[in-house]
Design an enzyme around this catalytic site. Structure first.
Site, mmCIF file in Angstrom:
data_model
loop_
_atom_site.group_PDB
_atom_site.id
_atom_site.type_symbol
_atom_site.label_atom_id
_atom_site.label_comp_id
_atom_site.label_asym_id
_atom_site.label_seq_id
_atom_site.Cartn_x
_atom_site.Cartn_y
_atom_site.Cartn_z
ATOM 1 N N HIS A 73 0.830 -1.201 0.000
ATOM 2 C CA HIS A 73 0.000 0.000 0.000
ATOM 3 C C HIS A 73 0.869 1.257 0.000
ATOM 4 O O HIS A 73 0.592 2.212 -0.725
ATOM 5 C CB HIS A 73 -0.922 -0.019 1.213
ATOM 6 N N ASP A 96 -6.012 5.322 1.334
ATOM 7 C CA ASP A 96 -6.253 3.896 1.225
ATOM 8 C C ASP A 96 -7.627 3.568 1.798
ATOM 9 O O ASP A 96 -8.112 4.227 2.716
ATOM 10 C CB ASP A 96 -5.161 3.142 2.001
#
Length: 465
Positions: free
Chosen positions: A29, A134
């Site tokens: 991520h 995210d």
């Protein structure tokens, strides 16, 4: 970046818009939002990347396949985080899920207030603040709704196919597309603890203004259409901008030894073996994999590292033991890399003809973009469904081990056969040809006029409106 340069000349508002990236603290991520930061900053936008000091450091030291000049334009900001434990991974666990990272993920929730204060400060100096976060940081940035000149967008790090599978399963419905075989079960993919963590973000996700997807319409159009339909997304906007890895990687003055070794190998002769940053192999699994690679007789690069801890800089990582004499016996045929490997550059190298992978989405889309077929060996999370997408739908991979056999150690003979099939058979050659053709199309999608570049330009135009 001709379109980006053109955009700068036409849009004076760009300099008044601040973009703030809020990544989830896990390597796949962190990495994707650094890549996206570089893409967005090329449009002349000021990009801020915020996270804890340890995770910002991790993101910077592991920059892979990016132009360092572009990375230097990103403004990194260290945001306070509560102290968290950083246990070592357990390679002998019955589950491959990285439970050792849970304390760091739980601690990320403590960043809500300092991130809000940072955003409020940036908002006072900007015409508009655009937060790109995210999916698993929605609860942390939820206060953006109280800032009049700020808006937030979710960056989806998963494949659209996998998101559809999880979403339909969550509401108790059958997968909405006909499949050649049954989808891998969700059983064993995640822990109950991470399921509860994900649930914390469900309500705050409703505050987002839109969605970005690190995928391409060329490979996931039906699933994207479903995810972005009015009944799912409402009146929010969405953009499929992947692959976000640069199609042409920067050259190096002094490439690492593994790339120098690849330079001496024939085209498509090497299989790259790597299971990402969240998988630890047991001693028995390492022994079987080593034997399988050796018995296959095929050339290989094997990245053998332990899974990450929450703080990758704290303490020594386990150094896994290889079978006695292995490296001496495979000298000239294969090499073992024990430190950080330049994965995008390995996949882009002409000598690389296959990738044995855990099928994290980062690895899948990088491999597809570089035209490299995959030997799919999923370990946890979204990986089983990604492996299904690669092997059964895109037809650019083969399965090493079926998900319902995840409790069994994969034997050397199985690994040997898979490697030979992918690297040295007529069937493997056909899979490689499809992968190469798809890779050409994917790279074109990110060039001027390509479908993904057009969508990225549309997103930038939207946030600088």
């Amino acid at each position: 970046m001709k379109m980006a340069e053109s955009f700068l000349h036409e849009n004076d508002e760009a300099g008044q818009v601040a973009v703030v990236m809020v990544p989830f603290p896990a390597q796949g991520h962190l990495n994707q939002l650094v890549q996206l930061s570089c893409l967005v900053s090329n449009y002349g936008l000021q990009v801020h990347y915020i996270g804890s000091s340890v995770h910002n450091r991790q993101a910077r030291v592991r920059v892979n396949g990016l132009n360092l000049h572009h990375v230097s334009k990103i403004h990194f900001h260290d945001i306070p985080i509560q102290a968290f434990e950083s246990p070592s991974p357990n390679p002998d666990s019955s589950s491959k899920f990285p439970v050792q990272l849970q304390p760091a993920w739980d601690a990320s929730l403590s960043q809500r207030q300092p991130i809000f204060e940072f955003l409020r400060e940036i908002a006072e100096k900007s015409k508009r603040v655009v937060v790109i976060h995210d999916h698993l940081m929605a609860a942390v940035v939820q206060d953006v709704v109280s800032i009049p000149n700020a808006e937030s967008y979710v960056f989806n790090c998963l494949s659209a196919f996998t998101q559809v599978a999880f979403m339909w399963e969550g509401i108790g419905k059958k997968f909405p597309f006909e499949l050649s075989k049954e989808l891998p079960s969700i059983e064993g993919c995640i822990t109950e603890e991470v399921g509860k963590f994900a649930a914390l973000h469900s309500e705050p996700l409703k505050y987002r203004a839109g969605d970005l997807f690190n995928t391409c319409r060329l490979i996931e159009e039906p699933y994207l259409e479903l995810l972005t339909g009015e009944e799912i997304i409402g009146d929010r906007k969405s953009w499929a901008i992947g692959p976000i890895i640069p199609p042409v990687l920067p050259s190096r003055d002094s490439p690492p030894k593994c790339l120098q070794w690849l330079d001496r190998q024939e085209t498509n002769s090497v299989i790259f073996v790597s299971f990402g940053t969240t998988t630890s192999l047991s001693d028995e699994e390492i022994k079987e994999l080593a034997s399988g690679l050796e018995q296959s007789g095929q050339k290989f690069i094997w990245v053998l590292r332990d899974a990450d801890k929450g703080d990758i800089f704290a303490g020594e990582a386990r150094r896994a033991e290889l079978p006695k004499g292995f490296e001496e016996r495979v000298e000239g045929v294969g090499i073992v890399v024990r430190d950080w490997a330049p994965q995008p550059e390995i996949l882009a190298h002409p000598a690389t003809g296959g990738f044995m992978s855990h099928c994290g989405w980062n690895s899948c889309i990088e491999s597809v973009t570089m035209g490299v077929p995959i030997a799919a060996w999923p370990m946890h999370s979204d990986q089983p469904r990604n492996g299904f997408l690669v092997s059964e739908i895109l037809k650019v991979g083969i399965v090493v081990r079926e998900w319902d056999q995840r409790g069994e150690v994969v034997k050397a003979s199985t690994i040997e056969n898979v490697v030979k099939r992918l690297m040295a058979s007529e069937d493997g050659e056909g899979i490689r040809k499809r992968a190469e053709e798809l890779g050409v199309a994917m790279r074109r999608a990110t060039e001027d006029g390509g479908v993904s570049r057009v969508e990225l330009g549309s997103f930038v135009a939207h946030i600088t409106r």
